[in-house]
Design an enzyme around this catalytic site. Structure first.
Site, PDB file in Angstrom:
ATOM      1  N   ARG A 156      28.329   9.336  40.464  1.00 41.55           N
ATOM      2  CA  ARG A 156      27.158   8.912  39.435  1.00 41.55           C
ATOM      3  C   ARG A 156      26.597   9.980  38.855  1.00 41.55           C
ATOM      4  O   ARG A 156      26.431  10.942  39.214  1.00 41.55           O
ATOM      5  CB  ARG A 156      26.162   8.025  40.187  1.00 41.55           C
ATOM      6  CG  ARG A 156      26.757   6.473  40.271  1.00 41.55           C
ATOM      7  CD  ARG A 156      26.931   5.672  39.154  1.00 41.55           C
ATOM      8  NE  ARG A 156      27.344   4.260  39.322  1.00 41.55           N
ATOM      9  CZ  ARG A 156      28.573   3.946  39.327  1.00 41.55           C
ATOM     10  NH1 ARG A 156      29.664   4.766  39.221  1.00 41.55           N
ATOM     11  NH2 ARG A 156      28.796   2.525  39.386  1.00 41.55           N
ATOM     12  N   ASP A 189      33.671  13.180  35.524  1.00 36.51           N
ATOM     13  CA  ASP A 189      34.152  11.800  35.088  1.00 36.51           C
ATOM     14  C   ASP A 189      32.742  10.957  34.516  1.00 36.51           C
ATOM     15  O   ASP A 189      32.821   9.986  34.055  1.00 36.51           O
ATOM     16  CB  ASP A 189      34.919  11.049  35.942  1.00 36.51           C
ATOM     17  CG  ASP A 189      35.513   9.773  35.319  1.00 36.51           C
ATOM     18  OD1 ASP A 189      36.053   9.764  34.275  1.00 36.51           O
ATOM     19  OD2 ASP A 189      35.341   8.536  36.040  1.00 36.51           O
ATOM     20  N   GLU A 222      25.331   8.606  29.649  1.00 34.94           N
ATOM     21  CA  GLU A 222      26.697   8.333  29.064  1.00 34.94           C
ATOM     22  C   GLU A 222      26.385   7.506  27.942  1.00 34.94           C
ATOM     23  O   GLU A 222      25.739   6.444  27.955  1.00 34.94           O
ATOM     24  CB  GLU A 222      27.425   7.620  30.339  1.00 34.94           C
ATOM     25  CG  GLU A 222      27.823   8.359  31.444  1.00 34.94           C
ATOM     26  CD  GLU A 222      28.740   7.683  32.511  1.00 34.94           C
ATOM     27  OE1 GLU A 222      28.934   6.461  32.175  1.00 34.94           O
ATOM     28  OE2 GLU A 222      28.885   8.075  33.685  1.00 34.94           O
ATOM     29  N   HIS A 277      34.151   8.573  31.988  1.00 34.04           N
ATOM     30  CA  HIS A 277      33.886   7.347  33.228  1.00 34.04           C
ATOM     31  C   HIS A 277      35.214   6.434  33.176  1.00 34.04           C
ATOM     32  O   HIS A 277      34.909   5.298  33.046  1.00 34.04           O
ATOM     33  CB  HIS A 277      32.934   6.644  32.670  1.00 34.04           C
ATOM     34  CG  HIS A 277      32.185   5.919  34.111  1.00 34.04           C
ATOM     35  ND1 HIS A 277      30.877   6.063  34.170  1.00 34.04           N
ATOM     36  CD2 HIS A 277      32.841   5.504  35.153  1.00 34.04           C
ATOM     37  CE1 HIS A 277      30.583   4.998  35.446  1.00 34.04           C
ATOM     38  NE2 HIS A 277      31.618   5.025  35.960  1.00 34.04           N
TER      39      HIS A 277
END
Length: 304
Positions: free
Chosen positions: A218, A241, A246, A265
């Site tokens: 996360r 990622d 985000e 992500h």
């Protein structure tokens, strides 16, 4: 059994299991008078999720994601929560190993050299091999070891990496020792009050010079300003990622660092994700209808 499911073609096959399906469409504000269970994939915004979670009679929720932090603030007391780590483990593990191989072979730097550069006159083009290696003999720490960690370890076996694992019962001194010797450290932790911001300047100082950090857990595990400083200092690089926030703002310094590989992500993304999610849900419902305990029940206090 009345079950709320996404109104997607792949989920129509769930009728064969004998449950009464109540279909919701993302973002249309639907509510239902009563249901026993709720299945969530991607799509519903927070307001719609909140409304669905308040459905009278709700006993359980299956989120077809690995993470649960988007649900726990709104989950009613007494409602059981299940996640789908096993659904995503193969894709996430492949994504992790792909990133590790890309970093080991410096593929990102070669790609950067293709962008508007005259290869014939670029001294850097020939310089990268000094940084290249294989994964054989490299020490790779999995910071978190569940379905995804075990699948990553399985996939790494042919490459000859030495896999070190950090689990819930691992002591602080052992964690420090693993952190200090790992060539690559992969974050697989959930977002909980205990893990948020835990990868900070002190944590990063404990990593060996030249090591790479890979975050596929996360985004809020990391203090990103501390990471940027470490990447400009002793760390070899980072593969991310997930970020916080985000998407990552276009002005963020991580975009400008040539020792960073960013993906948006997509660790669990595959072309057949919708069908795989429906198949997973079908097996889950079948288990419930047979009076057995499905896999994936979450201790919401621990986050997994």
């Amino acid at each position: 059994m009345r079950v709320i499911v996404p109104d997607l073609p792949a989920f129509e096959s769930l009728e064969k299991h004998g449950a009464e399906l109540l279909r919701f469409r993302p973002r249309d504000g639907q509510t239902f008078e009563q249901a026993d269970g709720l299945v969530l994939l991607f799509g519903p915004g927070r307001e719609q999720r909140r409304a669905l979670l308040q459905t009278p009679g709700l006993q359980w929720v299956l989120t077809l994601t690995a993470g649960i932090d988007h649900l726990t603030p709104d989950l009613p007391a007494g409602v059981r929560l299940f996640n789908a780590n096993a659904l995503h483990a193969p894709a996430v593990a492949v994504h992790v190993v792909s990133g590790l191989l890309a970093a080991a072979r410096q593929l990102h730097t070669y790609r950067d050299q293709q962008r508007g550069r005259d290869q014939q006159h670029s001294g850097r083009w020939q310089r990268w091999p000094e940084r290249m290696h294989t994964l054989r003999g490299q020490k790779l720490a999995l910071w978190g070891y569940g379905h995804i960690g075990r699948e990553i370890e399985r996939l790494l076996t042919p490459f000859g990496a030495e896999v070190l694992t950090v689990r819930s019962h691992t002591g602080e001194q052992e964690k420090a020792n693993i952190r200090a010797q790992a060539d690559y450290l992969v974050l697989l932790l959930p977002s909980t009050p205990d893990t948020q911001g835990s990868v900070n300047a002190e944590f990063l100082r404990g990593m060996r010079p030249g090591a790479w950090l890979y975050n596929i857990g996360r985004g809020d595990l990391l203090v990103q300003d501390d990471l940027v400083a470490a990447l400009q200092g002793h760390l070899g690089g980072a593969i991310l990622d997930v970020t916080d926030p985000e998407p990552l703002p276009p002005e963020h310094p991580l975009w400008r660092l040539d020792n960073v590989i960013l993906t948006p992500h997509v660790g669990s993304a595959t072309a057949d994700l919708e069908q795989r999610a429906a198949d997973y849900t079908g097996a889950f419902l079948q288990t419930l209808l047979q009076g057995r305990q499905p896999d994936g029940e979450v201790d919401t206090g621990r986050g997994y």
